[in-house]
Design a protein around this motif. Structure first.
Motif, PDB file in Angstrom:
ATOM      1  N   ALA A  56       0.837  -1.197   0.000  1.00 38.85           N
ATOM      2  CA  ALA A  56       0.000   0.000   0.000  1.00 38.85           C
ATOM      3  C   ALA A  56       0.873   1.249   0.000  1.00 38.85           C
ATOM      4  CB  ALA A  56      -0.920  -0.007   1.221  1.00 38.85           C
ATOM      5  N   ALA A  84      -1.478  -0.729  -4.944  1.00 39.80           N
ATOM      6  CA  ALA A  84      -1.201  -1.680  -3.863  1.00 39.80           C
ATOM      7  C   ALA A  84      -1.225  -3.117  -4.357  1.00 39.80           C
ATOM      8  CB  ALA A  84      -2.219  -1.501  -2.741  1.00 39.80           C
ATOM      9  N   PRO A 133      -4.353  -1.742   4.738  1.00 40.87           N
ATOM     10  CA  PRO A 133      -3.597  -2.986   4.573  1.00 40.87           C
ATOM     11  C   PRO A 133      -3.633  -3.849   5.837  1.00 40.87           C
ATOM     12  CG  PRO A 133      -2.112  -1.139   4.887  1.00 40.87           C
ATOM     13  CD  PRO A 133      -3.489  -0.553   4.721  1.00 40.87           C
TER      14      PRO A 133
END
Length: 268
Positions: A88, A189, A145
């Protein structure tokens, strides 16, 4: 090796062991153990309504992420890397907020493990970046995340990966440049483009073909909104992006960026 053992324990239902989080913020690396984080005086029990990963209200023992980011400035850029390769890209400014949308590092206590994300899946631990009041900061699901292993300060995406850049002749406020910013926030990401990026999760979005080259415009939009409405398979991982997360105007700018980059392919 520790990562593999941890994942094996999660998948086999074995008792969890304390984990470690590596912070590399440019002023030396620091490794935090689970117990150290849980014992920080700033640790709190927080409630996260409609958690992005669990799809329901969750409670966590967590520390404001800003507490761990000593020396970081709002203008810095961070990357959170998960055990599965999800990477991320995170501008520092929202992570440093103490009002409005606030970032927290949720810490899984081995004595009180979190539930699995789905049947046969591990939990979101050992460390999970969660938000309170994310709607205030227009926080994307990709900015949550889970299974985080490390957080590091890096140069900005455009500096690290020039192959992602749109035509430099475009004005700074051109919608395609705005689409590039949205690509960084919502796509990078999981995906690379032109072979550029750190993610090891999803397919490249330009090599050999851009999705704008094999999806009709209506179907590409539908796919981004609800991937399972076009392709259904049990192991699908791409989330849908609702209008609350990615309004129609922003989705159009993101698609325009992908279409523009289809004309700027470079060999990885």
């Amino acid at each position: 090796m520790k990562t593999l053992l941890f994942l094996a324990a999660l998948l086999l239902g074995l008792p969890l062991q304390a984990a470690q989080l590596v912070l590399d913020l440019g002023n030396g690396s620091r490794t935090w153990q689970t117990r150290e984080l849980l014992q920080l005086p700033q640790a709190r029990t927080i409630t996260v309504p409609d958690d992005v990963s669990y799809k329901r209200d969750m409670q966590y023992r967590a520390v404001p992420l800003a507490v761990l980011l000593a020396g970081i400035k709002d203008s810095d850029h961070l990357q959170a890397v998960a055990l599965d390769g999800f990477a991320a890209e995170l501008p520092a400014a929202p992570l440093m907020n103490t009002q409005g949308a606030k970032a927290w590092l949720a810490i899984e206590d081995p004595a009180q493990p979190w539930p699995p994300l789905a049947s046969g899946k591990p939990s979101a631990g050992p460390f999970y970046l969660v938000w309170t009041h994310p709607e205030i900061g227009h926080i994307s699901p990709e900015q949550w995340p889970f299974q985080v292993a490390s957080i590091k300060r890096l140069a900005a995406v455009a500096e690290r990966f020039p192959a992602l850049l749109p035509d430099p002749a475009l004005a700074a406020n051109d919608p395609i440049n705005q689409g590039f910013a949205l690509f960084q926030k919502n796509c990078l990401a999981c995906h690379r483009l032109n072979g550029a990026g750190d993610a090891q999760f999803g397919p490249d979005l330009n090599i050999p073909y851009s999705p704008t080259e094999y999806f009709g415009a209506e179907f590409l939009t539908r796919y981004i909104r609800d991937p399972q409405s076009l392709r259904q398979w049990p192991q699908a991982k791409m989330p849908g992006f609702s209008t609350a997360v990615l309004p129609d105007a922003e989705l159009q700018m993101l698609v325009d960026y992908l279409r523009h980059m289809a004309g700027r392919k470079t060999n990885p």
